[in-house]
Scaffold this motif. Sequence first.
Motif, short mmCIF file in Angstrom:
data_model
loop_
_atom_site.label_atom_id
_atom_site.label_comp_id
_atom_site.label_asym_id
_atom_site.label_seq_id
_atom_site.Cartn_x
_atom_site.Cartn_y
_atom_site.Cartn_z
N GLY A 88 0.81 -1.21 0.00
CA GLY A 88 0.00 0.00 0.00
C GLY A 88 0.84 1.26 0.00
N SER A 89 1.94 1.22 0.74
CA SER A 89 2.78 2.42 0.85
C SER A 89 3.39 2.80 -0.50
CB SER A 89 3.89 2.22 1.89
OG SER A 89 4.87 1.33 1.42
N LYS A 90 3.60 1.82 -1.36
CA LYS A 90 4.15 2.11 -2.69
C LYS A 90 3.13 2.87 -3.54
CE LYS A 90 7.04 -2.01 -2.92
NZ LYS A 90 7.35 -3.18 -3.76
N PHE A 91 1.89 2.41 -3.49
CA PHE A 91 0.85 3.11 -4.27
C PHE A 91 0.67 4.53 -3.74
CE2 PHE A 91 -3.58 4.20 -5.29
CZ PHE A 91 -3.52 4.07 -6.67
N VAL A 92 0.68 4.66 -2.40
CA VAL A 92 0.52 5.97 -1.78
C VAL A 92 1.69 6.90 -2.16
CG1 VAL A 92 0.75 7.07 0.48
CG2 VAL A 92 -1.02 5.35 0.11
#
Length: 309
Positions: free
Chosen positions: A13-17
């Motif tokens: 998720g942190s990558k997409f964010v």
Amino acid sequence: HMKVAALCGGVGGSKFVEGLAAVLPPDQLTIIGNTGDDFIHLGLTICPDLDTVMYRLAGRVDRERGWGRSGESWRAMAQIAELGGPDWFQLGDMDLAVHLLRSHWLAAGASLTEVTARLCAGFGVAPRLLPMSDRPAPTQIQTPDGLLDFQEWFVRHRWEPPVEAIRLPEGVPAAHGVIKALEQADLIAIVPSNPYISIDPILNVSPVRELVRRRRGRTLAVSPLVGDDAVKGPLANMMRGRGLPVAAESILDFYRPFIAAFVQDQRDRKKIAAGDIELLVADTWMDSLEAEARLAEKVLAFAEDRLLA
Ligand code: FO1
């Protein structure tokens, strides 16, 4: 310009964010982080998913591991191990400084929302990062060997034994800013995190599940599966354990009550028959900031076209 609220777990998720943060002005992005993974360890309050997002947005994450700090040292951990303390959860020296400060500020009476804001300000993270709740809401894993605390199961026992059920505490209130962000968002984005252990805990703080369901027409989810497999972590195992095909369609079914649009990876064997859900097939493999930003741009354009037009 659209305001985006993102429901986010850890590494994936942190990558997409990070992609969203690269293409949106910071005041247009609020990230609602899972705190179901939080625990008290060595007397300190540890918030792995919030820190994973914070370090990534600060450009300070270890991009190899996906969590913790880049350029980290491990002297405190080595000393703890030598003294016979618990060393199964790896806390680097710089990471420990964050847990010390967080615990210190919490003990002085600040809320987790406030503490997270101070840490983000210190690291120069501009988008708003909110814990889902200011109260503890620990996820527990029911296994044939009994009920395990989340990090015991995830890290100490490396996703063993198999999951029988995921236990989420009931009646925990969402942090104040979370409700406001979800109500005011033009787009609610469920990012590519594990639906069962990263996103469901966020949906389960009240009244987030009802709120997202009510705003279904403005909500989109990105599948965490790439080419019908989990990128990292126990998701594929968990799906098999539930008797579900490891395919984006199973993820879509889980999110169906909450979303009007869905993004699946172009490597998946089968293109979903999404019915009344708007579908985007895209390259969701995120191995660089460029790939993340490209995906974010594409998803936002798709949302603007299909949900907000
Ligand atoms: N994950 C591991 O697999 N082993 C660790 O020792 C570990 C330590 C750790 C320390 C700080 C932090 O913020 C995250 C850490 N993680 C570790 C990752 C994390 O616990 C999990 O990936 C998430 O909780 C799942 O979303």
